[in-house]
Write a protein that holds these residues in place. Sequence first.
Motif, short mmCIF file in Angstrom:
data_model
loop_
_atom_site.label_atom_id
_atom_site.label_comp_id
_atom_site.label_asym_id
_atom_site.label_seq_id
_atom_site.Cartn_x
_atom_site.Cartn_y
_atom_site.Cartn_z
N ALA A 5 15.16 46.99 -15.81
CA ALA A 5 15.97 45.79 -15.57
C ALA A 5 16.32 45.09 -16.88
O ALA A 5 17.44 44.62 -17.07
CB ALA A 5 15.22 44.84 -14.65
N ALA A 20 17.85 40.03 -6.63
CA ALA A 20 17.81 38.96 -7.63
C ALA A 20 18.39 37.67 -7.05
O ALA A 20 17.81 36.59 -7.20
CB ALA A 20 18.58 39.38 -8.88
N GLN A 21 19.51 37.81 -6.34
CA GLN A 21 20.12 36.62 -5.76
C GLN A 21 19.17 35.93 -4.77
O GLN A 21 19.02 34.70 -4.78
CB GLN A 21 21.41 37.01 -5.05
CG GLN A 21 22.14 35.79 -4.51
CD GLN A 21 23.63 36.03 -4.38
OE1 GLN A 21 24.13 37.11 -4.69
NE2 GLN A 21 24.34 35.03 -3.92
N ILE A 25 22.57 37.83 -14.98
CA ILE A 25 21.66 38.86 -14.50
C ILE A 25 22.18 39.50 -13.20
O ILE A 25 22.28 40.72 -13.09
CB ILE A 25 20.24 38.28 -14.29
CG1 ILE A 25 19.59 38.00 -15.66
CG2 ILE A 25 19.36 39.24 -13.49
CD1 ILE A 25 18.28 37.24 -15.58
N ILE A 26 22.54 38.66 -12.26
CA ILE A 26 23.02 39.19 -10.96
C ILE A 26 24.26 40.05 -11.18
O ILE A 26 24.37 41.15 -10.64
CB ILE A 26 23.33 38.02 -9.98
CG1 ILE A 26 22.04 37.27 -9.64
CG2 ILE A 26 23.98 38.57 -8.70
CD1 ILE A 26 22.26 35.99 -8.86
N ALA A 28 14.95 38.85 -16.55
CA ALA A 28 15.36 40.14 -15.98
C ALA A 28 14.14 41.06 -15.86
O ALA A 28 13.96 41.75 -14.85
CB ALA A 28 16.42 40.80 -16.86
N LEU A 86 12.04 40.01 -12.93
CA LEU A 86 12.76 40.37 -11.69
C LEU A 86 12.64 41.87 -11.43
O LEU A 86 12.57 42.31 -10.28
CB LEU A 86 14.23 39.97 -11.78
CG LEU A 86 14.52 38.48 -11.52
CD1 LEU A 86 15.92 38.12 -12.00
CD2 LEU A 86 14.36 38.14 -10.04
N PHE A 92 23.18 43.37 -12.86
CA PHE A 92 22.42 44.18 -11.89
C PHE A 92 23.41 44.82 -10.91
O PHE A 92 23.26 45.97 -10.52
CB PHE A 92 21.44 43.32 -11.10
CG PHE A 92 20.12 43.04 -11.81
CD1 PHE A 92 19.92 43.46 -13.13
CD2 PHE A 92 19.08 42.36 -11.15
CE1 PHE A 92 18.71 43.20 -13.77
CE2 PHE A 92 17.87 42.11 -11.80
CZ PHE A 92 17.69 42.51 -13.10
#
Length: 598
Positions: free
Chosen positions: A420, A337-338, A322-323, A386, A389, A326
């Motif tokens: 997202a 996100a992190q 995901i990170i 996601a 987030l 993104f």
Amino acid sequence: MVHTYSDNWNLEVFFQAGSHSEAFKNHLDETVKNIDGFRKAVSSWNPENSPNGATELSNLINGFERAAKQLRQAGAFVSCLQAQNTKDKKATELKAKITELSANFQTVLLEFDIRLTKIDKVEWSKLMENPFLKELQYVLDERRERAAEKRPAEEEALITSLSTDGYHGWSQMYDLLVSSVKISFNENGEVKQLSVGQAANQFSNGDRKVRQETFLEWEKAWGAKADFFAKTLNHLAGFRLNTYKHRGWEDVLKEPLDMNRMNKETLDSMWSAISDQKQPFVQFLERKASLLGLNKLSWYDLDAPLGKSSTKMTYQEGAEFIIDHFSKFGPQMADFAQMAFEEGWIEAEDREGKAPGGFHTFFPESSQSRIFMTYSGTPSNVSTLAHELGHGFHTYAMRDLHLLNRNYAMNVAETASTFAEMIVSDAAVKKAKTKEEKIALLEDKIQRSVALLMNIHARFLFETRFYEERKSGVISVERLNQLMEDAQVEAYGGALENYHPLFWASKLHFFITGVPFYNFPYTFGYLFSLGIYAQALEAGDGYEEKYIELLKDTASMTVEELAQKHLNVNLTEKEFWEKAVKLCVNDVEEFLELTNDK
Ligand SMILES: [Zn+2]
């Protein structure tokens, strides 16, 4: 440096010791006091002769914000407690307390709004010259106008009072009726009685015979009680229509459109763009039929599985995936996100005793989010993570705004989450290791489009026609069935062999009284977000800043203004919607190509 992410959240930073927290108890006491203080301030406010109007109104608004923040902070905490442990009885008690406080607060707000209407036009424009109030003008105008369009205060109070038994009561009657519906189910020769939820799960069973038999019993069970459901729906709708009539509102869509801050032309253009592009989805359903070895699909085949994606990702891998994706869109979303993964904002552990589903909630006093879900490693878990987030990023983008400018409507609520989710699910399709994997992931995406562009379209067609006919009298079960089947045939482009005429009875959404016309905002939100996504893909690097500016404005203007200002498009025209639908069509085209030789 890569961190190892914990799959448990941290609630201790808000209040220590969970549902037995002393600090939380004090917070609730404080909230009660502040709501009470706000009530007193409102009732002693005489806007007609207030020499220092702007200051007085600003003070009231600050009192409003303070109480609202505290109430939301409390609500968020208790939702988290309830979700992480469904057996936490103390949390259930706290929940009841908060529901009561919210109702009290709403009553005060009603009083506040009525007083806003007492200020005449000239005085109002003078007040809005004040910089603090000007910042909140859209929301304040809206409150004032909505209150003015209703009946005088005493009459509205009477309507509200009568609606407990005469309106919401019917919705509760529906819930009671549904709980009495049992569906016979044959499991290895033994006949069981399934609840509605248990039976619905069988529609994604891989065995067609199971789906078919369940559906026959399903229709039989709803049919047996159809008279009760029809009466419930007729009275609920009758109350709503009568209320509208007394307020002088002709169009049944007025209230839902106002609540979603959008106009009729926008809604019409959206449906019209969808209607024009049914054909690819019809082709998808035809292909799905042939992949299942059928001539045509039936209603009960819609959720049938085609295959399964077998790839799993650990929580750590999912987080990094995901990170990583993104960050290809923009650094702020990746950093957000992190931070969420590192700082214990997410509860994802796969264990017993948790509530089902997933959600995002926001703690306004701490400017922090919490995300709840159960992560077991499937691609759909990664999408859900996601998605939530995305909600988190939306509230994060708005964190410095006044609370009154952060209340976005239902139709834009899913903008950032869908966005997202698209980033991540597109990446997953692109990275699929095998053809089967790719087909399964694509089908998952297309099913969502089918739900939003076909199923919800049918609901909308049915609901608008039903309310129109209901104006001239009570509608029979036969007529309801007919209206529903016609709507489904139209919305599914005739792609199915048979339909679900009793869907009007089996679908809870038609009986919700809290929000009228619960359905179309979802389709709007999905396509609105896809339209932004289409622009982001075209623009390439550097779109993130623009995107954040758009998110910030989602609760302080109409959707038409929002789109004009940030996307430079006119939502009342079809073009924007056509582009958004085209993105869904692209998935179908890819799917058709991949499954051509099967
Ligand atoms: Zn969502």
